[in-house]
Design a protein around this motif. Structure first.
Motif, PDB file in Angstrom:
ATOM      1  N   PRO A 217       0.805  -1.233   0.000  1.00 49.54           N
ATOM      2  CA  PRO A 217       0.000   0.000   0.000  1.00 49.54           C
ATOM      3  C   PRO A 217       0.836   1.282   0.000  1.00 49.54           C
ATOM      4  CG  PRO A 217      -0.887  -1.585   1.566  1.00 49.54           C
ATOM      5  CD  PRO A 217       0.424  -2.138   1.100  1.00 49.54           C
ATOM      6  N   LEU A 218       1.922   1.314   0.766  1.00 52.12           N
ATOM      7  CA  LEU A 218       2.744   2.516   0.816  1.00 52.12           C
ATOM      8  C   LEU A 218       3.444   2.758  -0.522  1.00 52.12           C
ATOM      9  CD1 LEU A 218       3.931   4.904   2.335  1.00 52.12           C
ATOM     10  CD2 LEU A 218       5.725   3.386   3.211  1.00 52.12           C
ATOM     11  N   VAL A 219       3.947   1.698  -1.125  1.00 54.11           N
ATOM     12  CA  VAL A 219       4.592   1.823  -2.434  1.00 54.11           C
ATOM     13  C   VAL A 219       3.580   2.279  -3.478  1.00 54.11           C
ATOM     14  CG1 VAL A 219       5.839   0.600  -4.251  1.00 54.11           C
ATOM     15  CG2 VAL A 219       6.337   0.098  -1.861  1.00 54.11           C
ATOM     16  N   GLN A 220       2.373   1.748  -3.400  1.00 49.76           N
ATOM     17  CA  GLN A 220       1.323   2.145  -4.331  1.00 49.76           C
ATOM     18  C   GLN A 220       0.984   3.627  -4.165  1.00 49.76           C
ATOM     19  OE1 GLN A 220      -2.323  -0.031  -3.906  1.00 49.76           O
ATOM     20  NE2 GLN A 220      -3.084   0.544  -5.926  1.00 49.76           N
ATOM     21  N   GLN A 221       0.937   4.092  -2.926  1.00 48.56           N
ATOM     22  CA  GLN A 221       0.647   5.499  -2.652  1.00 48.56           C
ATOM     23  C   GLN A 221       1.756   6.390  -3.225  1.00 48.56           C
ATOM     24  OE1 GLN A 221       0.040   6.237   1.502  1.00 48.56           O
ATOM     25  NE2 GLN A 221      -0.574   8.376   1.219  1.00 48.56           N
ATOM     26  N   PHE A 222       3.009   5.941  -3.046  1.00 54.12           N
ATOM     27  CA  PHE A 222       4.139   6.691  -3.608  1.00 54.12           C
ATOM     28  C   PHE A 222       4.051   6.725  -5.131  1.00 54.12           C
ATOM     29  CE2 PHE A 222       8.315   6.399  -5.651  1.00 54.12           C
ATOM     30  CZ  PHE A 222       8.862   7.627  -5.286  1.00 54.12           C
ATOM     31  N   GLU A 223       3.669   5.613  -5.745  1.00 50.98           N
ATOM     32  CA  GLU A 223       3.574   5.542  -7.197  1.00 50.98           C
ATOM     33  C   GLU A 223       2.526   6.530  -7.726  1.00 50.98           C
ATOM     34  OE1 GLU A 223       1.502   4.020 -10.811  1.00 50.98           O
ATOM     35  OE2 GLU A 223       0.803   3.709  -8.765  1.00 50.98           O
ATOM     36  N   ARG A 224       1.395   6.627  -7.047  1.00 48.97           N
ATOM     37  CA  ARG A 224       0.350   7.556  -7.479  1.00 48.97           C
ATOM     38  C   ARG A 224       0.837   8.999  -7.375  1.00 48.97           C
ATOM     39  NH1 ARG A 224      -4.485   4.625  -4.033  1.00 48.97           N
ATOM     40  NH2 ARG A 224      -4.964   2.951  -5.527  1.00 48.97           N
ATOM     41  N   LEU A 236      12.722  13.655  -2.283  1.00 40.96           N
ATOM     42  CA  LEU A 236      12.401  12.571  -1.358  1.00 40.96           C
ATOM     43  C   LEU A 236      11.612  13.093  -0.168  1.00 40.96           C
ATOM     44  CD1 LEU A 236      12.610   9.629  -0.483  1.00 40.96           C
ATOM     45  CD2 LEU A 236      14.866  10.146   0.505  1.00 40.96           C
ATOM     46  N   SER A 237      11.963  14.278   0.308  1.00 39.51           N
ATOM     47  CA  SER A 237      11.255  14.831   1.460  1.00 39.51           C
ATOM     48  C   SER A 237       9.792  15.114   1.120  1.00 39.51           C
ATOM     49  CB  SER A 237      11.942  16.113   1.943  1.00 39.51           C
ATOM     50  OG  SER A 237      11.931  17.109   0.937  1.00 39.51           O
ATOM     51  N   GLU A 238       9.529  15.632  -0.091  1.00 40.28           N
ATOM     52  CA  GLU A 238       8.151  15.879  -0.504  1.00 40.28           C
ATOM     53  C   GLU A 238       7.391  14.564  -0.673  1.00 40.28           C
ATOM     54  OE1 GLU A 238       8.026  18.293  -3.982  1.00 40.28           O
ATOM     55  OE2 GLU A 238       9.156  19.943  -3.063  1.00 40.28           O
ATOM     56  N   ALA A 239       8.074  13.553  -1.208  1.00 40.90           N
ATOM     57  CA  ALA A 239       7.440  12.243  -1.387  1.00 40.90           C
ATOM     58  C   ALA A 239       7.062  11.642  -0.043  1.00 40.90           C
ATOM     59  CB  ALA A 239       8.387  11.308  -2.133  1.00 40.90           C
ATOM     60  N   ALA A 240       7.958  11.743   0.930  1.00 41.29           N
ATOM     61  CA  ALA A 240       7.687  11.190   2.257  1.00 41.29           C
ATOM     62  C   ALA A 240       6.530  11.926   2.924  1.00 41.29           C
ATOM     63  CB  ALA A 240       8.946  11.272   3.120  1.00 41.29           C
ATOM     64  N   SER A 241       6.529  13.240   2.782  1.00 38.50           N
ATOM     65  CA  SER A 241       5.454  14.039   3.374  1.00 38.50           C
ATOM     66  C   SER A 241       4.115  13.699   2.741  1.00 38.50           C
ATOM     67  CB  SER A 241       5.770  15.530   3.191  1.00 38.50           C
ATOM     68  OG  SER A 241       4.711  16.322   3.690  1.00 38.50           O
ATOM     69  N   ALA A 242       4.101  13.528   1.418  1.00 41.52           N
ATOM     70  CA  ALA A 242       2.855  13.237   0.709  1.00 41.52           C
ATOM     71  C   ALA A 242       2.311  11.860   1.059  1.00 41.52           C
ATOM     72  CB  ALA A 242       3.082  13.339  -0.794  1.00 41.52           C
ATOM     73  N   THR A 243       3.184  10.931   1.398  1.00 45.58           N
ATOM     74  CA  THR A 243       2.747   9.568   1.725  1.00 45.58           C
ATOM     75  C   THR A 243       2.604   9.357   3.230  1.00 45.58           C
ATOM     76  OG1 THR A 243       5.065   8.832   1.601  1.00 45.58           O
ATOM     77  CG2 THR A 243       3.708   8.531  -0.356  1.00 45.58           C
ATOM     78  N   GLY A 244       2.826  10.405   4.005  1.00 49.03           N
ATOM     79  CA  GLY A 244       2.619  10.333   5.443  1.00 49.03           C
ATOM     80  C   GLY A 244       3.598   9.454   6.184  1.00 49.03           C
ATOM     81  N   THR A 249      11.711   5.446   6.183  1.00 49.88           N
ATOM     82  CA  THR A 249      10.730   4.376   6.054  1.00 49.88           C
ATOM     83  C   THR A 249      10.339   4.158   4.597  1.00 49.88           C
ATOM     84  OG1 THR A 249       9.840   4.761   8.275  1.00 49.88           O
ATOM     85  CG2 THR A 249       8.416   3.612   6.703  1.00 49.88           C
ATOM     86  N   LEU A 250      10.140   5.253   3.867  1.00 50.99           N
ATOM     87  CA  LEU A 250       9.774   5.151   2.458  1.00 50.99           C
ATOM     88  C   LEU A 250      10.885   4.462   1.664  1.00 50.99           C
ATOM     89  CD1 LEU A 250       7.762   5.835   0.206  1.00 50.99           C
ATOM     90  CD2 LEU A 250       8.928   8.049  -0.048  1.00 50.99           C
ATOM     91  N   PHE A 266      11.215   6.241  -9.384  1.00 52.14           N
ATOM     92  CA  PHE A 266      10.721   7.451 -10.039  1.00 52.14           C
ATOM     93  C   PHE A 266      11.251   7.508 -11.479  1.00 52.14           C
ATOM     94  CE2 PHE A 266      10.714  12.103 -10.827  1.00 52.14           C
ATOM     95  CZ  PHE A 266       9.401  12.404 -10.479  1.00 52.14           C
ATOM     96  N   GLN A 267      12.525   7.140 -11.651  1.00 54.74           N
ATOM     97  CA  GLN A 267      13.112   7.103 -12.996  1.00 54.74           C
ATOM     98  C   GLN A 267      12.429   6.034 -13.857  1.00 54.74           C
ATOM     99  OE1 GLN A 267      15.042   9.445 -13.778  1.00 54.74           O
ATOM    100  NE2 GLN A 267      16.929   9.621 -12.599  1.00 54.74           N
TER     101      GLN A 267
END
Length: 335
Positions: A217-224, A236-244, A249-250, A266-267
């Motif tokens: 679920p967390l990986v899926q949230q990051f992918e979206r 990375l900091s924005e990605a972590a913040s967006a995924t809570g 951990t991310l 991401f690439q």
């Protein structure tokens, strides 16, 4: 060369027949290629009879009665998805096959496996601390079960001393061709031409990144989150913040599930988008590079060759060929 194809119950029909047909064709062509090696094939098993995943009965020679092999090849099990594969790997015949494989390994037998057959091999622990590949969509499960195996799921075939693994489904052909090539590169080339198979070093071009992301679920949230920002600078900091979650951990979760860092995945998404645009638009490479966050087309070209193993022209030609075939088929249906 004596080859045992170790067929277990519910074997993947295409995997079994592909190994048999490819090696049999090589035998037929051996004279033309001046090859001295012949492949003597035996369908071996831990039971007298098996049924394929499509229900066909296949007689096998009990492994205990077979002459010692030079090579053992493990075709895929019919179980194709994580839930069914987990159950299949617990079957008694699979456990017995593992005992056989460990014994053959001690006798310096070369052992190869393709697709879900790589799980049967990995269960023996023979792949520990070795490099291997597997079906691209099962790579999260493979990493979960076998953390000591160095998984390289983007590669089609990976070999190490005494062991060789191949990727998904029709990579059974690549496994057979790899084996033929060890005896005669000329024979392998001729066999591939008869089968209309081009060299395929990577299965990355076939992988669907968001399918892999669904394993967690967390990986899926990051992918979206990432898909909406492919043209932007990665943070990375924005990605972590967006995924809570935290950056650490991310990063750990993506490494555990996909074997990649957040930036590397991401690439991957950028490359997937670029490949799609190359096949569906007339934009030049520089314009597509800008849409997926790269400074210029040169950078994109380099990454495509490195990650997908194909050039821009090859990718465009492949996509247009598929599209043309689809359109022709539709036209015939209308007629």
């Amino acid at each position: 060369m004596h080859i045992h194809i170790l067929a277990l119950d519910q074997v993947f029909d295409t995997g079994l027949s592909t190994l048999l047909d490819t090696l049999s064709i090589a035998n037929d062509l051996a004279v033309s290629a001046n090859a001295v090696t012949r492949f003597d094939l035996t369908i071996a098993g831990v039971r007298r009879n098996i049924r394929t995943s499509q229900g066909f009965s296949v007689p096998v020679v009990p492994a205990a009665r077979c002459s010692p092999p030079d090579v053992v090849l493990i075709p895929a099990l019919g179980a194709k998805m994580p839930e069914t594969l987990r159950l299949a790997l617990e079957r008694p015949d699979v456990c017995e096959a593992g005992d056989l494989l460990r014994q053959w390994s001690k006798e310096d037998v070369l052992i190869g496996a393709a697709c879900t057959g790589t799980f049967v091999l990995a269960d023996t622990l023979l792949l520990n601390d070795r490099s291997a590949t597997t079906s691209w969509w099962l790579s999260p499960l493979f990493r979960e079960r076998y953390p000591r195996v160095r998984l390289e799921e983007s590669r089609m075939v990976v070999s190490s001393p005494g062991l060789v693994t191949a990727g998904a489904a029709l990579a059974h052909i690549d496994l057979a061709l790899w084996l033929i090539r060890q005896s005669s590169p000329t024979l392998a080339e001729m066999t591939a031409r008869y089968l209309l198979i081009e060299p395929r070093a990577s299965q990355a071009v076939f992988a669907i990144p968001d399918h892999l992301a669904h394993a967690d679920p967390l990986v899926q949230q990051f992918e979206r989150w990432a898909r909406h920002r492919l043209g932007e600078r990665f943070s990375l900091s924005e990605a972590a913040s967006a995924t809570g979650t935290s950056e650490r951990t991310l990063s750990r979760r993506l490494k555990a599930v996909l074997g990649k860092s957040p930036l590397s995945y991401f690439q991957d998404l950028r490359i997937e988008r670029a490949v799609y645009l190359l096949g569906t638009s007339n934009d030049n490479v520089d314009a597509i590079a800008a849409q997926v966050g790269y400074a210029d087309g040169t950078t994109l070209r380099t990454l495509l060759r490195r990650r997908v193993g194909r050039t821009v022209s090859e990718l465009r030609a492949r996509t247009r060929e598929i599209s043309s075939s689809f359109n022709d088929s539709q036209a015939q249906d209308i007629e």
